[in-house]
Design a protein around this motif. Structure first.
Motif, PDB file in Angstrom:
ATOM      1  N   ALA A 168       0.834  -1.206   0.000  1.00  0.00           N
ATOM      2  CA  ALA A 168       0.000   0.000   0.000  1.00  0.00           C
ATOM      3  C   ALA A 168       0.865   1.251   0.000  1.00  0.00           C
ATOM      4  CB  ALA A 168      -0.928  -0.006   1.207  1.00  0.00           C
ATOM      5  N   LEU A 169       1.941   1.229   0.793  1.00  0.00           N
ATOM      6  CA  LEU A 169       2.830   2.385   0.851  1.00  0.00           C
ATOM      7  C   LEU A 169       3.539   2.589  -0.486  1.00  0.00           C
ATOM      8  CD1 LEU A 169       4.084   4.637   2.511  1.00  0.00           C
ATOM      9  CD2 LEU A 169       5.821   3.002   3.310  1.00  0.00           C
ATOM     10  N   ALA A 170       3.948   1.494  -1.114  1.00  0.00           N
ATOM     11  CA  ALA A 170       4.604   1.602  -2.423  1.00  0.00           C
ATOM     12  C   ALA A 170       3.647   2.178  -3.460  1.00  0.00           C
ATOM     13  CB  ALA A 170       5.103   0.224  -2.865  1.00  0.00           C
ATOM     14  N   LEU A 171       2.388   1.729  -3.444  1.00  0.00           N
ATOM     15  CA  LEU A 171       1.396   2.262  -4.375  1.00  0.00           C
ATOM     16  C   LEU A 171       1.117   3.740  -4.090  1.00  0.00           C
ATOM     17  CD1 LEU A 171      -1.149  -0.709  -4.550  1.00  0.00           C
ATOM     18  CD2 LEU A 171       0.286   0.145  -6.417  1.00  0.00           C
ATOM     19  N   ALA A 172       1.106   4.096  -2.814  1.00  0.00           N
ATOM     20  CA  ALA A 172       0.876   5.494  -2.440  1.00  0.00           C
ATOM     21  C   ALA A 172       1.979   6.384  -2.990  1.00  0.00           C
ATOM     22  CB  ALA A 172       0.794   5.618  -0.921  1.00  0.00           C
ATOM     23  N   ILE A 173       3.214   5.957  -2.822  1.00  0.00           N
ATOM     24  CA  ILE A 173       4.352   6.735  -3.338  1.00  0.00           C
ATOM     25  C   ILE A 173       4.272   6.830  -4.861  1.00  0.00           C
ATOM     26  CG2 ILE A 173       6.861   6.786  -3.561  1.00  0.00           C
ATOM     27  CD1 ILE A 173       6.998   5.455  -0.798  1.00  0.00           C
ATOM     28  N   SER A 174       3.827   5.736  -5.487  1.00  0.00           N
ATOM     29  CA  SER A 174       3.666   5.741  -6.946  1.00  0.00           C
ATOM     30  C   SER A 174       2.597   6.738  -7.384  1.00  0.00           C
ATOM     31  CB  SER A 174       3.297   4.335  -7.433  1.00  0.00           C
ATOM     32  OG  SER A 174       3.044   4.331  -8.815  1.00  0.00           O
ATOM     33  N   LEU A 175       1.506   6.812  -6.641  1.00  0.00           N
ATOM     34  CA  LEU A 175       0.442   7.773  -6.965  1.00  0.00           C
ATOM     35  C   LEU A 175       0.950   9.206  -6.867  1.00  0.00           C
ATOM     36  CD1 LEU A 175      -2.667   6.243  -5.127  1.00  0.00           C
ATOM     37  CD2 LEU A 175      -2.352   6.457  -7.604  1.00  0.00           C
ATOM     38  N   VAL A 176       1.723   9.480  -5.818  1.00  0.00           N
ATOM     39  CA  VAL A 176       2.262  10.830  -5.638  1.00  0.00           C
ATOM     40  C   VAL A 176       3.253  11.158  -6.741  1.00  0.00           C
ATOM     41  CG1 VAL A 176       3.606  12.322  -4.116  1.00  0.00           C
ATOM     42  CG2 VAL A 176       1.907  10.761  -3.140  1.00  0.00           C
ATOM     43  N   ALA A 177       4.134  10.220  -7.046  1.00  0.00           N
ATOM     44  CA  ALA A 177       5.173  10.468  -8.042  1.00  0.00           C
ATOM     45  C   ALA A 177       4.601  10.634  -9.449  1.00  0.00           C
ATOM     46  CB  ALA A 177       6.191   9.325  -8.024  1.00  0.00           C
ATOM     47  N   SER A 178       3.534   9.898  -9.743  1.00  0.00           N
ATOM     48  CA  SER A 178       2.954   9.945 -11.092  1.00  0.00           C
ATOM     49  C   SER A 178       1.968  11.089 -11.276  1.00  0.00           C
ATOM     50  CB  SER A 178       2.251   8.620 -11.398  1.00  0.00           C
ATOM     51  OG  SER A 178       1.155   8.412 -10.511  1.00  0.00           O
ATOM     52  N   GLY A 179       1.642  11.781 -10.197  1.00  0.00           N
ATOM     53  CA  GLY A 179       0.681  12.888 -10.298  1.00  0.00           C
ATOM     54  C   GLY A 179      -0.709  12.395 -10.643  1.00  0.00           C
ATOM     55  N   ASP A 180      -1.189  11.395  -9.925  1.00  0.00           N
ATOM     56  CA  ASP A 180      -2.520  10.829 -10.162  1.00  0.00           C
ATOM     57  C   ASP A 180      -3.581  11.938 -10.217  1.00  0.00           C
ATOM     58  OD1 ASP A 180      -4.384   8.351 -10.036  1.00  0.00           O
ATOM     59  OD2 ASP A 180      -5.133   9.658  -8.445  1.00  0.00           O
ATOM     60  N   ALA A 181      -4.487  11.829 -11.204  1.00  0.00           N
ATOM     61  CA  ALA A 181      -5.471  12.897 -11.448  1.00  0.00           C
ATOM     62  C   ALA A 181      -6.398  13.115 -10.242  1.00  0.00           C
ATOM     63  CB  ALA A 181      -6.285  12.578 -12.697  1.00  0.00           C
ATOM     64  N   ASP A 182      -6.915  12.020  -9.675  1.00  0.00           N
ATOM     65  CA  ASP A 182      -7.801  12.145  -8.519  1.00  0.00           C
ATOM     66  C   ASP A 182      -7.072  12.762  -7.329  1.00  0.00           C
ATOM     67  OD1 ASP A 182      -9.937  11.088  -9.886  1.00  0.00           O
ATOM     68  OD2 ASP A 182      -9.603   9.033  -9.177  1.00  0.00           O
ATOM     69  N   LEU A 183      -5.849  12.312  -7.123  1.00  0.00           N
ATOM     70  CA  LEU A 183      -5.044  12.845  -6.026  1.00  0.00           C
ATOM     71  C   LEU A 183      -4.793  14.341  -6.224  1.00  0.00           C
ATOM     72  CD1 LEU A 183      -3.256  12.295  -3.499  1.00  0.00           C
ATOM     73  CD2 LEU A 183      -1.373  11.862  -5.083  1.00  0.00           C
ATOM     74  N   ALA A 184      -4.423  14.724  -7.447  1.00  0.00           N
ATOM     75  CA  ALA A 184      -4.136  16.134  -7.741  1.00  0.00           C
ATOM     76  C   ALA A 184      -5.376  17.000  -7.549  1.00  0.00           C
ATOM     77  CB  ALA A 184      -3.601  16.273  -9.166  1.00  0.00           C
ATOM     78  N   GLU A 185      -6.549  16.476  -7.940  1.00  0.00           N
ATOM     79  CA  GLU A 185      -7.793  17.237  -7.803  1.00  0.00           C
ATOM     80  C   GLU A 185      -8.117  17.492  -6.333  1.00  0.00           C
ATOM     81  OE1 GLU A 185     -12.312  16.940  -9.574  1.00  0.00           O
ATOM     82  OE2 GLU A 185     -11.404  15.107  -8.773  1.00  0.00           O
ATOM     83  N   ILE A 186      -7.958  16.473  -5.502  1.00  0.00           N
ATOM     84  CA  ILE A 186      -8.255  16.604  -4.078  1.00  0.00           C
ATOM     85  C   ILE A 186      -7.286  17.571  -3.412  1.00  0.00           C
ATOM     86  CG2 ILE A 186      -8.283  15.363  -1.887  1.00  0.00           C
ATOM     87  CD1 ILE A 186      -9.246  12.889  -3.477  1.00  0.00           C
ATOM     88  N   VAL A 187      -6.005  17.454  -3.749  1.00  0.00           N
ATOM     89  CA  VAL A 187      -5.000  18.342  -3.162  1.00  0.00           C
ATOM     90  C   VAL A 187      -5.245  19.788  -3.585  1.00  0.00           C
ATOM     91  CG1 VAL A 187      -2.545  18.924  -3.129  1.00  0.00           C
ATOM     92  CG2 VAL A 187      -3.258  16.530  -2.948  1.00  0.00           C
TER      93      VAL A 187
END
Length: 236
Positions: free
Chosen positions: A7-26
């Motif tokens: 889960a932590l590895a996937l989380a870091i991957s989401l941050v590094a890749s600039g996930d669209a949902d993550l970016a929208e929430i931030v």
């Protein structure tokens, strides 16, 4: 532990890749919290300076109230704002409930007392140092307040950063008035609570990482301001 590591590895991957949902929430979190901080500063800084400079009957009670309001329960603030913005409330006609504006309002109410109380202390200490000089120049109260706000600008910037840090970490009030609606009012704190309950740990952890980075950034900014002020001889 293996699942947690994945889960932590996937989380870091989401941050590094600039996930669209993550970016929208931030982005929404930053927009709401920055807007609330600016509004709280516009209210709290002049109010804190006025109380710091003024001498009037009941000033002691005002100081007690200002300090007490720093500890406003977020859920109570959210409930009060909800009651005012609901259809049956006095401000229901504005249609602001479950919008980012309702969240901004709730955060402003929460952090304005913090900004006012901290600013009051900063300005009062500075005013004690320059009081005799201001009297000799026969300055009006407005001129005195303006001069003090300008001279203490670095310290007041740290006050604003403290307010922003409080706002961006808020969950209770914004959950009540915003509703945590996807693509509309979902911010980092409410999304972390939701995704954790759903079991989507990667997204929750990714948001938590971003929130921690923002918190560290705020603390680093405060420390930088203090260092620069100390070097320049400004008041902190």
């Amino acid at each position: 532990m293996q699942d947690m590591g994945e889960a932590l590895a996937l989380a870091i991957s989401l941050v590094a890749s600039g996930d669209a949902d993550l970016a929208e929430i931030v982005a929404l979190s930053l927009r709401v919290s920055l807007s609330a901080t600016l509004l709280a500063a516009a209210i709290g800084l002049p109010l804190g300076a006025l109380v710091a400079v003024g001498r009037f009957p009941g000033r002691g009670a005002v100081l007690v109230a200002m300090n007490a309001l720093m500890g406003l329960p977020p859920v109570v603030v959210g409930l009060v704002v909800y009651l005012h913005l609901s259809r049956a409330g006095p401000l229901g006609f504005l249609g602001l409930l479950y919008t980012p504006w309702a969240m901004i309002l709730a955060q402003t109410i929460l952090i304005a007392p913090i900004v006012a109380a901290l600013a009051r202390q900063v300005i009062e200490d500075l005013h004690a140092e320059y009081r005799d000089q201001f009297r000799s120049l026969c300055l009006s109260r407005g001129q005195v307040i303006g001069a003090l706000l300008w001279d203490a600008r670095l310290s007041l910037m740290t006050v604003g950063l403290a307010g922003f840090g409080r706002a961006v970490a808020e969950v209770g009030a914004v959950m009540i008035v915003g509703g945590n609606i996807d693509h509309l009012t979902r911010v980092m704190t409410t999304a972390i609570a939701l995704e954790t309950s759903r079991g989507d740990l990667p997204l929750a952890l990714a948001l938590g990482i971003v929130l921690l980075v923002i918190a560290l950034g705020v603390n680093a900014a405060v420390q930088t301001l203090h260092t620069r002020a100390a070097r320049s001889g400004a008041h902190v």
